[in-house]
Scaffold this motif. Sequence first.
Motif, PDB file in Angstrom:
ATOM      1  N   LYS A  25     -22.181 -11.285  -1.716  1.00  0.00           N
ATOM      2  CA  LYS A  25     -22.846 -10.622  -0.596  1.00  0.00           C
ATOM      3  C   LYS A  25     -23.051  -9.134  -0.829  1.00  0.00           C
ATOM      4  CE  LYS A  25     -21.241 -13.727   3.084  1.00  0.00           C
ATOM      5  NZ  LYS A  25     -20.521 -13.786   4.392  1.00  0.00           N
ATOM      6  N   TYR A  26     -22.158  -8.524  -1.556  1.00  0.00           N
ATOM      7  CA  TYR A  26     -22.212  -7.073  -1.753  1.00  0.00           C
ATOM      8  C   TYR A  26     -22.344  -6.811  -3.242  1.00  0.00           C
ATOM      9  CZ  TYR A  26     -20.339  -7.468   2.943  1.00  0.00           C
ATOM     10  OH  TYR A  26     -20.156  -7.818   4.263  1.00  0.00           O
ATOM     11  N   SER A  27     -23.481  -6.306  -3.624  1.00  0.00           N
ATOM     12  CA  SER A  27     -23.803  -6.207  -5.047  1.00  0.00           C
ATOM     13  C   SER A  27     -23.183  -4.987  -5.712  1.00  0.00           C
ATOM     14  CB  SER A  27     -25.324  -6.168  -5.226  1.00  0.00           C
ATOM     15  OG  SER A  27     -25.879  -5.051  -4.517  1.00  0.00           O
ATOM     16  N   HIS A  28     -23.010  -3.863  -4.970  1.00  0.00           N
ATOM     17  CA  HIS A  28     -22.532  -2.630  -5.572  1.00  0.00           C
ATOM     18  C   HIS A  28     -21.503  -1.961  -4.670  1.00  0.00           C
ATOM     19  CE1 HIS A  28     -26.299  -3.297  -7.745  1.00  0.00           C
ATOM     20  NE2 HIS A  28     -25.862  -2.468  -8.676  1.00  0.00           N
ATOM     21  N   TYR A  29     -20.828  -0.986  -5.236  1.00  0.00           N
ATOM     22  CA  TYR A  29     -19.872  -0.195  -4.463  1.00  0.00           C
ATOM     23  C   TYR A  29     -19.733   1.176  -5.109  1.00  0.00           C
ATOM     24  CZ  TYR A  29     -15.941  -0.407  -7.773  1.00  0.00           C
ATOM     25  OH  TYR A  29     -15.120  -0.234  -8.856  1.00  0.00           O
ATOM     26  N   ARG A  30     -19.202   2.112  -4.335  1.00  0.00           N
ATOM     27  CA  ARG A  30     -18.871   3.448  -4.830  1.00  0.00           C
ATOM     28  C   ARG A  30     -17.375   3.652  -4.675  1.00  0.00           C
ATOM     29  NH1 ARG A  30     -23.220   7.177  -5.427  1.00  0.00           N
ATOM     30  NH2 ARG A  30     -25.119   6.566  -4.306  1.00  0.00           N
TER      31      ARG A  30
END
Length: 481
Positions: free
Chosen positions: A60-65
């Motif tokens: 569901k969440y492709s990227h993060y910081r």
Amino acid sequence: MAYPGQTDEDFAEMQKLSNEYEPEITGPLVSERQPSSNIASEYASADPVYQAKTSALPQKYSHYRMVRGDGKCGWRAIGFGYFEALIHFGDSNKFLEEETRLRSMSNVLNAAGFATYTYEDFADEAFELLRKLGTAMHSGNASEVLQETFNDDMLQNYVITYLRILTAAWMKAHQPEYAPWLLGQTIDHYCDVSVMPTNSEIENVSLSALKDVLLSPSGIALEILYLDRTEGGEVNMHRFDPVSFHGGFTIGTIRLLYRPGHYDILYKMEDLPPPPPPPMPEQATIPTYLQFGSSTHNEHVFDIAGMDFMTQIPGMSCINPHQAWMSPSYGNGASDFFATTAPAQQCAQPIAAPAPTPTPAPQPQQIQPQSMYAVPATPTHYVAPPNELSQELAIRTISHAPLANASLQQHVAGPFRPSQYQLDVRACAHMPFQTTIFKNSHYNTAHFMNEHFQPEEWRPDDEYVTITSSSKPTTRHKNCV
């Protein structure tokens, strides 16, 4: 194990220092976007619950910081997400709107006991960042400006401090909403202990207050995903929508991944900016050749005297004559003109084509001012164009009805009976009527722009009349007689 010369107080001090030791944290304050699969790799050898939840996260969440975990990661993540949501919204006017709204919050800060001089430096830094991002939106590098600002330790500390002051002032101004969540504490004590200290991490109550004062009025939603040991194969998500603002319409969403004691920023694919278009392939230059005409088009129908005016009216043509041309008002000449069936070859002799000569380069034509009245042309022989007409046309001279001015009759040619005012300007010296448009135009000989300018002379006899009565003669205007 005891060491000679050391007392119990020394051991207690060493234990205290050991408990308070924190390893030095390195890395950027806010990192670039990274694939969220890196989180699953980080928990590959951890508890099976964490393995299952982090493995489902990239679906569901492709990227993060990554946000540096120095005790301010929650404040930093929300602050960065707030500015980034404004950038993703794509309207540069929104930055000016937000600056105006936050400036209006000064009365709330003053009412909460914050003097203006204690927060204006921190507020100005936040306002300056809004202006910089609004300007950078036009050049397309707003994300780079935001990333650079939040990785400057001093600048991001100013912005975070302003967010702390906003949160504390909002909680003090709305105590009934937050006091029930503070067990055994007052709002003032909680703000002094858990909100305002520089290294204090954001908590649930202060996070709720920051959402109410900063995010919801601007139309930004907040999602918090808890990565913990609770049951289930996915992280638990809590969403806070700006229901009381903008009719529930959201301009963006901040998504935070909460791991015990730490916040990072998550992204879905819809949160990412569109990729730049691929560069256009270079194409070979294709030469373009332009051809200019060397002669002016000649409309042969204008060779027929008297036809140049009527043929320019839409629907009026020598090829397809309008029925009004043959009305009795034009006399018998018009009907005779089109009624004949004699072929054109009987009325004209073929003209030998001239020998080709070099055509000179076209010269700019000087357009001379023309009089309103048509100049009578010398009578000519009518010659049909060789191959220009789609139908055969008989051309012959037609006699006209006698005109009032005999001097004009010798110049008449063609199937029409023109008015005397169209042929000879000398015959129009005393026109029986004048329209306002004509009187004010340069075609009027009494107009100073006319090339044959002749001012009008005022004659009293034309306007006044002398009446002789029994007593004495009197002069009156003709309109009064």
